[in-house]
Design a protein around this motif. Structure first.
Motif, PDB file in Angstrom:
ATOM      1  N   GLU A 163       0.834  -1.215   0.000  1.00 18.04           N
ATOM      2  CA  GLU A 163       0.000   0.000   0.000  1.00 18.04           C
ATOM      3  C   GLU A 163       0.867   1.262   0.000  1.00 18.04           C
ATOM      4  O   GLU A 163       1.911   1.308   0.652  1.00 18.04           O
ATOM      5  CB  GLU A 163      -0.883   0.008   1.255  1.00 18.04           C
ATOM      6  CG  GLU A 163      -2.006  -1.010   1.156  1.00 18.04           C
ATOM      7  CD  GLU A 163      -2.403  -1.554   2.516  1.00 18.04           C
ATOM      8  OE1 GLU A 163      -1.755  -1.222   3.518  1.00 18.04           O
ATOM      9  OE2 GLU A 163      -3.368  -2.319   2.550  1.00 18.04           O
ATOM     10  N   SER A 164       0.388   2.254  -0.721  1.00 15.59           N
ATOM     11  CA  SER A 164       1.098   3.542  -0.772  1.00 15.59           C
ATOM     12  C   SER A 164       0.061   4.648  -0.597  1.00 15.59           C
ATOM     13  O   SER A 164      -1.109   4.379  -0.301  1.00 15.59           O
ATOM     14  CB  SER A 164       1.796   3.689  -2.123  1.00 15.59           C
ATOM     15  OG  SER A 164       0.826   3.944  -3.126  1.00 15.59           O
ATOM     16  N   TYR A 165       0.467   5.857  -0.863  1.00 22.60           N
ATOM     17  CA  TYR A 165      -0.483   6.975  -0.777  1.00 22.60           C
ATOM     18  C   TYR A 165      -1.623   6.800  -1.794  1.00 22.60           C
ATOM     19  O   TYR A 165      -2.699   7.378  -1.642  1.00 22.60           O
ATOM     20  CB  TYR A 165       0.266   8.305  -1.025  1.00 22.60           C
ATOM     21  CG  TYR A 165       0.414   8.628  -2.477  1.00 22.60           C
ATOM     22  CD1 TYR A 165      -0.536   9.406  -3.138  1.00 22.60           C
ATOM     23  CD2 TYR A 165       1.462   8.078  -3.234  1.00 22.60           C
ATOM     24  CE1 TYR A 165      -0.423   9.663  -4.489  1.00 22.60           C
ATOM     25  CE2 TYR A 165       1.564   8.333  -4.575  1.00 22.60           C
ATOM     26  CZ  TYR A 165       0.629   9.129  -5.196  1.00 22.60           C
ATOM     27  OH  TYR A 165       0.722   9.355  -6.536  1.00 22.60           O
ATOM     28  N   CYS A 177       3.701  10.101   7.826  1.00 29.33           N
ATOM     29  CA  CYS A 177       4.444   9.766   6.608  1.00 29.33           C
ATOM     30  C   CYS A 177       5.942   9.950   6.844  1.00 29.33           C
ATOM     31  O   CYS A 177       6.404  11.060   7.116  1.00 29.33           O
ATOM     32  CB  CYS A 177       3.989  10.666   5.452  1.00 29.33           C
ATOM     33  SG  CYS A 177       5.025  10.462   3.984  1.00 29.33           S
ATOM     34  N   PRO A 178       6.727   8.878   6.735  1.00 35.06           N
ATOM     35  CA  PRO A 178       8.162   9.003   7.016  1.00 35.06           C
ATOM     36  C   PRO A 178       8.894   9.849   5.984  1.00 35.06           C
ATOM     37  O   PRO A 178       9.991  10.340   6.255  1.00 35.06           O
ATOM     38  CB  PRO A 178       8.660   7.547   6.989  1.00 35.06           C
ATOM     39  CG  PRO A 178       7.653   6.803   6.205  1.00 35.06           C
ATOM     40  CD  PRO A 178       6.343   7.505   6.394  1.00 35.06           C
ATOM     41  N   ALA A 179       8.298  10.035   4.823  1.00 41.04           N
ATOM     42  CA  ALA A 179       8.937  10.854   3.793  1.00 41.04           C
ATOM     43  C   ALA A 179       8.508  12.320   3.895  1.00 41.04           C
ATOM     44  O   ALA A 179       9.032  13.169   3.166  1.00 41.04           O
ATOM     45  CB  ALA A 179       8.579  10.310   2.406  1.00 41.04           C
ATOM     46  N   THR A 212       5.894  13.650   2.811  1.00 37.16           N
ATOM     47  CA  THR A 212       5.498  14.053   1.452  1.00 37.16           C
ATOM     48  C   THR A 212       4.002  14.323   1.304  1.00 37.16           C
ATOM     49  O   THR A 212       3.510  14.462   0.196  1.00 37.16           O
ATOM     50  CB  THR A 212       5.984  12.994   0.424  1.00 37.16           C
ATOM     51  OG1 THR A 212       5.938  13.567  -0.877  1.00 37.16           O
ATOM     52  CG2 THR A 212       5.157  11.710   0.473  1.00 37.16           C
ATOM     53  N   ILE A 213       3.301  14.367   2.439  1.00 38.81           N
ATOM     54  CA  ILE A 213       1.877  14.717   2.391  1.00 38.81           C
ATOM     55  C   ILE A 213       1.702  16.024   3.149  1.00 38.81           C
ATOM     56  O   ILE A 213       2.145  16.158   4.288  1.00 38.81           O
ATOM     57  CB  ILE A 213       1.013  13.603   3.023  1.00 38.81           C
ATOM     58  CG1 ILE A 213       1.156  12.307   2.220  1.00 38.81           C
ATOM     59  CG2 ILE A 213      -0.452  14.027   3.098  1.00 38.81           C
ATOM     60  CD1 ILE A 213       0.435  11.116   2.821  1.00 38.81           C
ATOM     61  N   CYS A 273       6.778   9.583  -2.177  1.00 41.45           N
ATOM     62  CA  CYS A 273       6.335   8.383  -1.449  1.00 41.45           C
ATOM     63  C   CYS A 273       7.431   7.307  -1.514  1.00 41.45           C
ATOM     64  O   CYS A 273       7.933   6.978  -2.593  1.00 41.45           O
ATOM     65  CB  CYS A 273       5.042   7.863  -2.063  1.00 41.45           C
ATOM     66  SG  CYS A 273       4.516   6.298  -1.351  1.00 41.45           S
ATOM     67  N   LYS A 274       7.781   6.746  -0.382  1.00 42.65           N
ATOM     68  CA  LYS A 274       8.854   5.747  -0.330  1.00 42.65           C
ATOM     69  C   LYS A 274       8.506   4.503  -1.143  1.00 42.65           C
ATOM     70  O   LYS A 274       9.370   3.857  -1.738  1.00 42.65           O
ATOM     71  CB  LYS A 274       9.117   5.340   1.122  1.00 42.65           C
ATOM     72  CG  LYS A 274       9.865   6.398   1.902  1.00 42.65           C
ATOM     73  CD  LYS A 274      10.153   5.939   3.300  1.00 42.65           C
ATOM     74  CE  LYS A 274      10.963   6.955   4.072  1.00 42.65           C
ATOM     75  NZ  LYS A 274      12.311   7.168   3.554  1.00 42.65           N
ATOM     76  N   VAL A 275       7.227   4.169  -1.163  1.00 43.12           N
ATOM     77  CA  VAL A 275       6.806   2.978  -1.899  1.00 43.12           C
ATOM     78  C   VAL A 275       6.956   3.206  -3.402  1.00 43.12           C
ATOM     79  O   VAL A 275       7.539   2.385  -4.127  1.00 43.12           O
ATOM     80  CB  VAL A 275       5.334   2.637  -1.572  1.00 43.12           C
ATOM     81  CG1 VAL A 275       4.900   1.380  -2.298  1.00 43.12           C
ATOM     82  CG2 VAL A 275       5.137   2.493  -0.063  1.00 43.12           C
ATOM     83  N   CYS A 293       5.703   0.568   3.043  1.00 42.70           N
ATOM     84  CA  CYS A 293       5.287   1.589   4.021  1.00 42.70           C
ATOM     85  C   CYS A 293       3.785   1.447   4.287  1.00 42.70           C
ATOM     86  O   CYS A 293       3.382   0.587   5.035  1.00 42.70           O
ATOM     87  CB  CYS A 293       5.656   2.992   3.544  1.00 42.70           C
ATOM     88  SG  CYS A 293       5.195   4.256   4.757  1.00 42.70           S
ATOM     89  N   GLY A 294       2.978   2.278   3.657  1.00 41.08           N
ATOM     90  CA  GLY A 294       1.526   2.212   3.869  1.00 41.08           C
ATOM     91  C   GLY A 294       1.061   2.909   5.137  1.00 41.08           C
ATOM     92  O   GLY A 294      -0.086   2.763   5.556  1.00 41.08           O
ATOM     93  N   ALA A 295       1.934   3.706   5.765  1.00 36.07           N
ATOM     94  CA  ALA A 295       1.567   4.368   7.022  1.00 36.07           C
ATOM     95  C   ALA A 295       0.364   5.286   6.843  1.00 36.07           C
ATOM     96  O   ALA A 295      -0.545   5.306   7.672  1.00 36.07           O
ATOM     97  CB  ALA A 295       2.761   5.155   7.560  1.00 36.07           C
ATOM     98  N   CYS A 296       0.376   6.061   5.761  1.00 37.89           N
ATOM     99  CA  CYS A 296      -0.696   7.049   5.578  1.00 37.89           C
ATOM    100  C   CYS A 296      -2.054   6.346   5.434  1.00 37.89           C
ATOM    101  O   CYS A 296      -3.017   6.685   6.125  1.00 37.89           O
ATOM    102  CB  CYS A 296      -0.408   7.927   4.360  1.00 37.89           C
ATOM    103  SG  CYS A 296      -0.088   7.011   2.836  1.00 37.89           S
TER     104      CYS A 296
HETATM  105  S1  SF4 Z   1       3.034   5.106   1.785  1.00 45.05           S
HETATM  106 FE1  SF4 Z   1       4.434   5.890   3.393  1.00 45.05          FE
HETATM  107  S2  SF4 Z   1       5.968   7.134   2.292  1.00 45.05           S
HETATM  108 FE2  SF4 Z   1       4.258   6.800   0.880  1.00 45.05          FE
HETATM  109  S3  SF4 Z   1       3.023   8.670   1.157  1.00 45.05           S
HETATM  110 FE3  SF4 Z   1       2.175   7.045   2.510  1.00 45.05          FE
HETATM  111  S4  SF4 Z   1       3.172   7.370   4.483  1.00 45.05           S
HETATM  112 FE4  SF4 Z   1       4.366   8.540   2.961  1.00 45.05          FE
END
Ligand code: SF4
Ligand code: SF4
Length: 324
Positions: free
Chosen positions: A2-4, A27-29, A31-32, A45-47, A54-57
């Motif tokens: 999963e990504s943004y 988001c570790p990058a 970028t949001i 996005c790191k992914v 990642c997938g944190a967001c």
């Molecule tokens: S998937 Fe991770 S790096 Fe990519 S936008 Fe979401 S939180 Fe940021």
């Protein structure tokens, strides 16, 4: 992986985003950002860029997922604070819960929305002392990002945080706390208590609307309260009223799709519906909420009674569901 993009599809494009700020905070990058009606993706996005999982967001967003709150025998109380905070809302119980929890070491900090008292602009704050809690007291009806301080709070070593937020922010906090993702764990394990406020919607800039309507300077406003179809503007010299209809069109678009009035994912919910002037309605929703409230009672900082109209809270919750 999963990504943004999943978040964009599930929340941003569907008009479900309430700009709670969780996705940007985790988001570790970095970028949001939250500049627009929905969050804005910054291209790193790191992914997508580095193929790093990642997938944190996506996984922190309460609006991108259908979740069910846990079952608990809810307890409703009318709470009266003995903590004197000049800007506190109605009963001031949330201020007392935080002051008490800090004083007893149950928490070492709290994420709250404060305000610039001159411009009335909401300001995210990480409070670590009773004095700071008092300064931040009061409800905010204009948009602000309560998660803004989360990253710095964790980096600075705070590990027993409370968060006070709207239902959408609390649902995202709940997701962060219950996630198995490594990238969310550092945040989830540092949030200990969630206090959710009753919410009919958050506005772009309600202060502009009410001050324009009543020809007031913003610095004159002590606090605002939305109740019974009216906005009550508390000034040092009295109270002015503005019909809710004058401000309702300024509500954030995502709020029109939100059906949670009473913060059903919180440990304890708080608001001004169901009790009279000078009291806060508290709804204890789980054992953590019970501990938070009991601690304040034991310290003598709040008193509780059963004199609360539960049906008024349920009706307000139903109204929010009906108009969505
Ligand atoms: S998937 Fe991770 S790096 Fe990519 S936008 Fe979401 S939180 Fe940021
Ligand atoms: S609701 Fe919150 S977590 Fe979800 S997309 Fe909007 S700002 Fe991000």
């Amino acid at each position: 992986m999963e990504s943004y993009k999943e978040l964009e599809e599930a929340a941003w494009k569907q008009g479900l985003c309430t700009k709670c700020g969780a996705c940007a905070a985790v988001c570790p990058a970095g970028t949001i950002s939250l500049g627009g009606i929905s969050p804005v993706y910054g291209g790193n996005c790191k992914v997508v860029v580095d193929n790093i999982p990642c997938g944190a967001c996506y996984n922190s967003c309460g609006r991108a997922h259908a979740s069910e709150p846990g079952k608990y025998n809810l307890k409703f109380y009318a709470a009266k604070s003995r903590t004197r905070a000049p800007y506190a809302q109605s009963g001031g119980a949330v201020t007392s819960l935080l002051v008490s929890a800090l004083g007893s070491g149950l928490i070492d900090g709290a994420l709250v929305m404060g305000v610039d008292r001159f411009t009335q602009e909401p300001r995210a704050m990480v409070v670590t002392t009773g004095e700071e809690v008092m300064q931040a007291a009061g409800s905010r009806y204009s948009w602000g990002n309560v998660f803004e301080g989360l990253g710095d709070a964790v980096k600075n070593g705070l590990e027993r945080l409370a968060i006070v937020g709207t239902p959408c922010a609390i649902e995202s906090a709940h997701r962060i706390m219950s996630s198995n993702l490594d990238v969310l764990e550092c945040y989830g394990k540092c949030i200990r208590f969630t206090i959710g406020v009753f919410c009919s919607g958050i506005f772009g800039n309600i202060e502009d609307a009410v001050c324009g309507e009543r020809d007031l300077e913003k610095w004159q406003v002590k606090k605002m309260e939305i109740k019974d179809g009216k906005v009550y503007v508390h000034l040092k010299t009295g109270i002015k009223q503005v019909p809710f209809s004058k401000v309702k069109d300024d509500a954030l678009p995502g709020c029109s799709n939100c059906t949670d009035f009473a913060s059903v994912f919180a440990d304890v919910s708080a608001g001004n519906i169901g009790t009279g002037e000078g009291f806060t309605t508290l709804v204890i929703r789980n054992d953590s909420g019970k501990a938070l409230v009991s601690n304040a009672v034991e310290l003598g900082n709040i008193t509780l009674s059963d004199d609360v109209d539960e049906s008024a809270v349920e009706e307000a919750a139903q109204r929010k569901m009906d108009i969505r």
